[in-house]
Design an enzyme around this catalytic site. Sequence first.
Site, PDB file in Angstrom:
ATOM      1  N   GLY A  25      -7.322  14.416  -9.548  1.00 53.82           N
ATOM      2  CA  GLY A  25      -8.438  13.695  -9.824  1.00 53.82           C
ATOM      3  C   GLY A  25      -8.203  12.099  -9.019  1.00 53.82           C
ATOM      4  O   GLY A  25      -9.098  11.326  -9.736  1.00 53.82           O
ATOM      5  N   ASN A  45      -3.017   9.570 -11.467  1.00 54.76           N
ATOM      6  CA  ASN A  45      -3.670  10.874 -10.646  1.00 54.76           C
ATOM      7  C   ASN A  45      -3.265  10.831  -9.399  1.00 54.76           C
ATOM      8  O   ASN A  45      -3.002   9.884  -8.911  1.00 54.76           O
ATOM      9  CB  ASN A  45      -5.111  10.789 -10.843  1.00 54.76           C
ATOM     10  CG  ASN A  45      -5.552  10.582 -12.479  1.00 54.76           C
ATOM     11  OD1 ASN A  45      -5.165  11.357 -13.240  1.00 54.76           O
ATOM     12  ND2 ASN A  45      -6.683   9.854 -12.646  1.00 54.76           N
ATOM     13  N   HIS A  75       0.908  -1.189  -0.090  1.00 56.64           N
ATOM     14  CA  HIS A  75       0.121  -0.076  -0.067  1.00 56.64           C
ATOM     15  C   HIS A  75       0.718   1.257  -0.043  1.00 56.64           C
ATOM     16  O   HIS A  75       1.549   1.571   0.870  1.00 56.64           O
ATOM     17  CB  HIS A  75      -1.050   0.207   1.081  1.00 56.64           C
ATOM     18  CG  HIS A  75      -1.742   1.031   1.196  1.00 56.64           C
ATOM     19  ND1 HIS A  75      -2.961   1.305   0.391  1.00 56.64           N
ATOM     20  CD2 HIS A  75      -1.808   2.250   1.751  1.00 56.64           C
ATOM     21  CE1 HIS A  75      -3.626   2.254   0.449  1.00 56.64           C
ATOM     22  NE2 HIS A  75      -3.007   3.014   1.410  1.00 56.64           N
ATOM     23  N   HIS A  98      -1.640   3.936  -8.508  1.00 57.60           N
ATOM     24  CA  HIS A  98      -1.994   3.050  -9.781  1.00 57.60           C
ATOM     25  C   HIS A  98      -1.471   3.960 -10.848  1.00 57.60           C
ATOM     26  O   HIS A  98      -1.657   4.985 -10.842  1.00 57.60           O
ATOM     27  CB  HIS A  98      -3.537   2.651  -9.842  1.00 57.60           C
ATOM     28  CG  HIS A  98      -4.291   3.865  -9.509  1.00 57.60           C
ATOM     29  ND1 HIS A  98      -4.652   4.320  -8.240  1.00 57.60           N
ATOM     30  CD2 HIS A  98      -5.027   4.525 -10.378  1.00 57.60           C
ATOM     31  CE1 HIS A  98      -5.290   5.351  -8.468  1.00 57.60           C
ATOM     32  NE2 HIS A  98      -5.859   5.345  -9.821  1.00 57.60           N
TER      33      HIS A  98
HETATM   34  P1  AMP Z   1      -8.199   7.305 -10.221  1.00 57.20           P
HETATM   35  O1  AMP Z   1      -8.955   8.512 -10.524  1.00 57.20           O
HETATM   36  O2  AMP Z   1      -6.867   7.562 -10.816  1.00 57.20           O
HETATM   37  O3  AMP Z   1      -8.072   7.101  -8.622  1.00 57.20           O
HETATM   38  O4  AMP Z   1      -8.844   6.130 -10.678  1.00 57.20           O
HETATM   39  C1  AMP Z   1      -9.194   4.983 -10.041  1.00 57.20           C
HETATM   40  C2  AMP Z   1      -9.547   3.960 -11.191  1.00 57.20           C
HETATM   41  O5  AMP Z   1     -10.218   2.890 -10.517  1.00 57.20           O
HETATM   42  C3  AMP Z   1     -10.943   4.444 -12.125  1.00 57.20           C
HETATM   43  O6  AMP Z   1     -10.675   4.609 -13.310  1.00 57.20           O
HETATM   44  C4  AMP Z   1     -12.273   3.366 -11.623  1.00 57.20           C
HETATM   45  O7  AMP Z   1     -12.842   3.105 -12.694  1.00 57.20           O
HETATM   46  C5  AMP Z   1     -11.400   2.238 -11.302  1.00 57.20           C
HETATM   47  N1  AMP Z   1     -11.560   1.368 -10.247  1.00 57.20           N
HETATM   48  C6  AMP Z   1     -12.525   1.487  -8.999  1.00 57.20           C
HETATM   49  N2  AMP Z   1     -12.856   0.279  -8.512  1.00 57.20           N
HETATM   50  C7  AMP Z   1     -12.351  -0.728  -9.400  1.00 57.20           C
HETATM   51  C8  AMP Z   1     -12.563  -2.021  -9.322  1.00 57.20           C
HETATM   52  N3  AMP Z   1     -12.944  -2.845  -8.466  1.00 57.20           N
HETATM   53  N4  AMP Z   1     -11.850  -3.001 -10.585  1.00 57.20           N
HETATM   54  C9  AMP Z   1     -11.200  -2.201 -11.506  1.00 57.20           C
HETATM   55  N5  AMP Z   1     -11.210  -0.972 -11.588  1.00 57.20           N
HETATM   56  C10 AMP Z   1     -11.632   0.005 -10.376  1.00 57.20           C
END
Ligand code: AMP
Length: 113
Positions: A93, A87, A46, A100
């Site tokens: 955002g 992000n 994490h 990630h």
């Molecule tokens: P961010 O806005 O950069 O934090 O992106 C988070 C991303 O995680 C978004 O594009 C979501 O669609 C994706 N996301 C959230 N929950 C899941 C999940 N359980 N499995 C796959 N993608 C996810």
Amino acid sequence: MSDCIFCRIAAGEIPSDKVYEDNDILAFRDINPKAPVHILVIPKQHLVSLNDVASPDEALLGRMMVVLRDLAADQGVSETGYRVLSNCGPDGGQEVDHLHFHLLGGRKLGPLG
Ligand code: AMP
């Protein structure tokens, strides 16, 4: 962290559409894809965001970049092009507070906003 959704995905507690996994890194398809190829690459440990990265994490971050490069090739977008982004924080955002990188490709991507 038990309340972190990406930690729970890394632990196998929440299902994901995995495309790559090793001891330290997991990649899975975004649940709400913004492009034909939309993959998230995460460290299993994490880290909240790039703000959380310290010197001992440099090899891990470098390895993540290689995984992203290889995934782009596997997904067939190396030549057509792709985008890698992370992000960070409210203005960036960031919705999920676990570091990630998004890998986006398979269509012409617009300018960054
Ligand atoms: P961010 O806005 O950069 O934090 O992106 C988070 C991303 O995680 C978004 O594009 C979501 O669609 C994706 N996301 C959230 N929950 C899941 C999940 N359980 N499995 C796959 N993608 C996810």
